[in-house]
Design a protein around this motif. Structure first.
Motif, mmCIF file in Angstrom:
data_model
loop_
_atom_site.group_PDB
_atom_site.id
_atom_site.type_symbol
_atom_site.label_atom_id
_atom_site.label_comp_id
_atom_site.label_asym_id
_atom_site.label_seq_id
_atom_site.Cartn_x
_atom_site.Cartn_y
_atom_site.Cartn_z
ATOM 1 N N ALA A 134 42.272 43.859 45.217
ATOM 2 C CA ALA A 134 42.938 43.918 43.915
ATOM 3 C C ALA A 134 43.062 42.527 43.312
ATOM 4 O O ALA A 134 42.864 42.334 42.107
ATOM 5 C CB ALA A 134 44.308 44.559 44.059
ATOM 6 N N SER A 135 43.398 41.552 44.162
ATOM 7 C CA SER A 135 43.535 40.182 43.690
ATOM 8 C C SER A 135 42.197 39.654 43.190
ATOM 9 O O SER A 135 42.127 38.971 42.168
ATOM 10 C CB SER A 135 44.061 39.300 44.820
ATOM 11 O OG SER A 135 44.140 37.958 44.414
ATOM 12 N N ASP A 137 39.697 41.419 41.987
ATOM 13 C CA ASP A 137 39.357 42.085 40.714
ATOM 14 C C ASP A 137 40.087 41.429 39.548
ATOM 15 O O ASP A 137 39.515 41.244 38.475
ATOM 16 C CB ASP A 137 39.726 43.577 40.790
ATOM 17 C CG ASP A 137 38.819 44.344 41.740
ATOM 18 O OD1 ASP A 137 37.738 43.828 42.068
ATOM 19 O OD2 ASP A 137 39.199 45.460 42.154
ATOM 20 N N LYS A 138 41.363 41.095 39.758
ATOM 21 C CA LYS A 138 42.134 40.454 38.690
ATOM 22 C C LYS A 138 41.570 39.084 38.366
ATOM 23 O O LYS A 138 41.451 38.705 37.191
ATOM 24 C CB LYS A 138 43.601 40.336 39.101
ATOM 25 C CG LYS A 138 44.387 41.626 38.988
ATOM 26 C CD LYS A 138 45.859 41.377 39.228
ATOM 27 C CE LYS A 138 46.670 42.637 39.006
ATOM 28 N NZ LYS A 138 48.124 42.403 39.206
ATOM 29 N N ASP A 139 41.234 38.321 39.408
ATOM 30 C CA ASP A 139 40.675 36.984 39.184
ATOM 31 C C ASP A 139 39.388 37.063 38.378
ATOM 32 O O ASP A 139 39.136 36.238 37.494
ATOM 33 C CB ASP A 139 40.402 36.288 40.526
ATOM 34 C CG ASP A 139 41.690 35.859 41.215
ATOM 35 O OD1 ASP A 139 42.721 35.768 40.530
ATOM 36 O OD2 ASP A 139 41.661 35.619 42.436
ATOM 37 N N LEU A 141 38.583 39.443 36.264
ATOM 38 C CA LEU A 141 38.955 39.826 34.904
ATOM 39 C C LEU A 141 39.423 38.610 34.117
ATOM 40 O O LEU A 141 39.028 38.406 32.956
ATOM 41 C CB LEU A 141 40.060 40.883 34.944
ATOM 42 C CG LEU A 141 40.676 41.287 33.592
ATOM 43 C CD1 LEU A 141 39.623 41.980 32.738
ATOM 44 C CD2 LEU A 141 41.870 42.208 33.819
ATOM 45 N N TYR A 142 40.268 37.773 34.740
ATOM 46 C CA TYR A 142 40.777 36.582 34.077
ATOM 47 C C TYR A 142 39.647 35.601 33.762
ATOM 48 O O TYR A 142 39.601 35.007 32.677
ATOM 49 C CB TYR A 142 41.824 35.887 34.956
ATOM 50 C CG TYR A 142 43.042 36.718 35.253
ATOM 51 C CD1 TYR A 142 43.436 37.742 34.393
ATOM 52 C CD2 TYR A 142 43.810 36.496 36.399
ATOM 53 C CE1 TYR A 142 44.564 38.514 34.666
ATOM 54 C CE2 TYR A 142 44.933 37.258 36.684
ATOM 55 C CZ TYR A 142 45.310 38.271 35.810
ATOM 56 O OH TYR A 142 46.416 39.014 36.088
ATOM 57 N N GLY A 181 45.962 31.813 40.307
ATOM 58 C CA GLY A 181 45.139 32.425 39.278
ATOM 59 C C GLY A 181 45.050 31.585 38.025
ATOM 60 O O GLY A 181 45.608 30.488 37.929
ATOM 61 N N ARG A 216 48.379 35.379 30.833
ATOM 62 C CA ARG A 216 47.092 35.601 31.483
ATOM 63 C C ARG A 216 46.006 35.713 30.412
ATOM 64 O O ARG A 216 46.267 36.171 29.294
ATOM 65 C CB ARG A 216 47.144 36.876 32.326
ATOM 66 C CG ARG A 216 48.020 36.781 33.565
ATOM 67 C CD ARG A 216 47.554 35.720 34.537
ATOM 68 N NE ARG A 216 48.229 35.865 35.838
ATOM 69 C CZ ARG A 216 48.027 35.068 36.872
ATOM 70 N NH1 ARG A 216 47.172 34.048 36.760
ATOM 71 N NH2 ARG A 216 48.670 35.267 38.017
ATOM 72 N N ASP A 218 43.718 37.771 29.830
ATOM 73 C CA ASP A 218 43.449 39.101 29.280
ATOM 74 C C ASP A 218 44.517 39.556 28.295
ATOM 75 O O ASP A 218 44.415 40.644 27.722
ATOM 76 C CB ASP A 218 43.308 40.125 30.406
ATOM 77 C CG ASP A 218 44.577 40.275 31.227
ATOM 78 O OD1 ASP A 218 45.289 39.264 31.412
ATOM 79 O OD2 ASP A 218 44.860 41.404 31.673
ATOM 80 N N LYS A 219 45.566 38.739 28.093
ATOM 81 C CA LYS A 219 46.643 39.107 27.183
ATOM 82 C C LYS A 219 46.489 38.489 25.794
ATOM 83 O O LYS A 219 47.386 38.623 24.957
ATOM 84 C CB LYS A 219 47.996 38.690 27.777
ATOM 85 C CG LYS A 219 48.341 39.366 29.088
ATOM 86 C CD LYS A 219 48.449 40.877 28.923
ATOM 87 C CE LYS A 219 48.844 41.535 30.240
ATOM 88 N NZ LYS A 219 48.905 43.005 30.111
#
Length: 236
Positions: A134-135, A137-139, A141-142, A181, A216, A218-219
């Motif tokens: 999960a970590s 995948d987030k990295d 995405l960022y 991140g 982040r 993606d925001k």
């Protein structure tokens, strides 16, 4: 000059804000409510220059800000006149009645945050491989979102939920010491942030107090986001 750079002070705030001379005192109080937490009905405004009292800004609520002897970088001090207000009620934790429970009793409860994390394998109860995936995948995405950004870009931040979209300028892009991140440091156009670009004693960029925030990648999105006209006819 029709737009003034002013200092706004109150019991718990000290910020810099731009206000139009065409605003009425009633409109000024409405703008100061989310900043000071004081209802317009209980705001008493005082005008100061270099720490010296100049005049009270009470009287006609429809009087324009420009009708007072006011100049750039003078101070509007907001006094809360609410007679039912208890001093320190929002920042004195000694006034709050606390519910306490032993660690042993807490661990036996089925309606606690701890029990929820155990049932859903979250936090320290999560599967290590799942957490790592999960970590990762987030990295990713960022990283992908950050490829379209650079310091100096105009941007619009959307935190989702009921939060309103906020415009500003990217001042920092990279990793920080406060959380892992990738993070984007933004200077908002209005005092809607949390700091001045410094977090936990580490300075990442510089901006006025309450104008800085980290989000982040993606925001937010970058593009042609000019500073909004805060002093349109609808506000006068």
């Amino acid at each position: 000059m029709s737009i003034l750079n002013l200092f706004i002070t109150s019991e718990h705030n000290n910020i810099e804000l731009r206000l139009s001379k065409a605003l009425t005192i009633e409109s000024v109080k409405a703008r100061l409510e989310p900043i000071t937490g004081v209802s317009p009905a209980f705001q008493q405004l005082q005008l100061h220059k270099d720490g010296v009292f100049v005049t009270s800004m009470e009287g006609d609520p429809n009087a324009m800000l420009g009708s007072f002897p006011i100049e750039d970088y003078w101070t509007i001090h907001v006094i809360d006149t609410n007679p039912s207000k208890v001093k320190g009620q929002f920042n004195d934790v000694s006034l709050v009645e606390k519910f306490e429970i032993s660690q042993e009793e807490y661990e036996k409860r089925t309606d606690s945050v701890l029990a929820f994390k155990q049932r859903n394998r979250l936090g320290r109860f999560a599967d290590a491989a799942s957490t790592s995936s999960a970590s990762s995948d987030k990295d990713q995405l960022y990283d992908e979102a950050a490829q379209t950004m650079k310091v100096g870009d105009r941007c619009e931040v959307d935190l989702g939920g009921d939060s309103m979209k906020r415009r500003g300028t990217i001042k920092f892009l990279g990793k920080t010491e406060f959380l892992p991140g990738l993070w984007v440091g933004v200077q908002y156009d209005e005092p809607l942030g949390k700091h001045d670009g410094s977090v936990d004693g580490v300075r990442y960029f510089t901006c006025p107090p309450k104008y800085g925030s980290f989000v982040r990648p993606d925001k937010l999105k970058t593009g042609d986001f000019p500073e909004e006209d805060l002093f349109s006819d609808e506000d006068i």
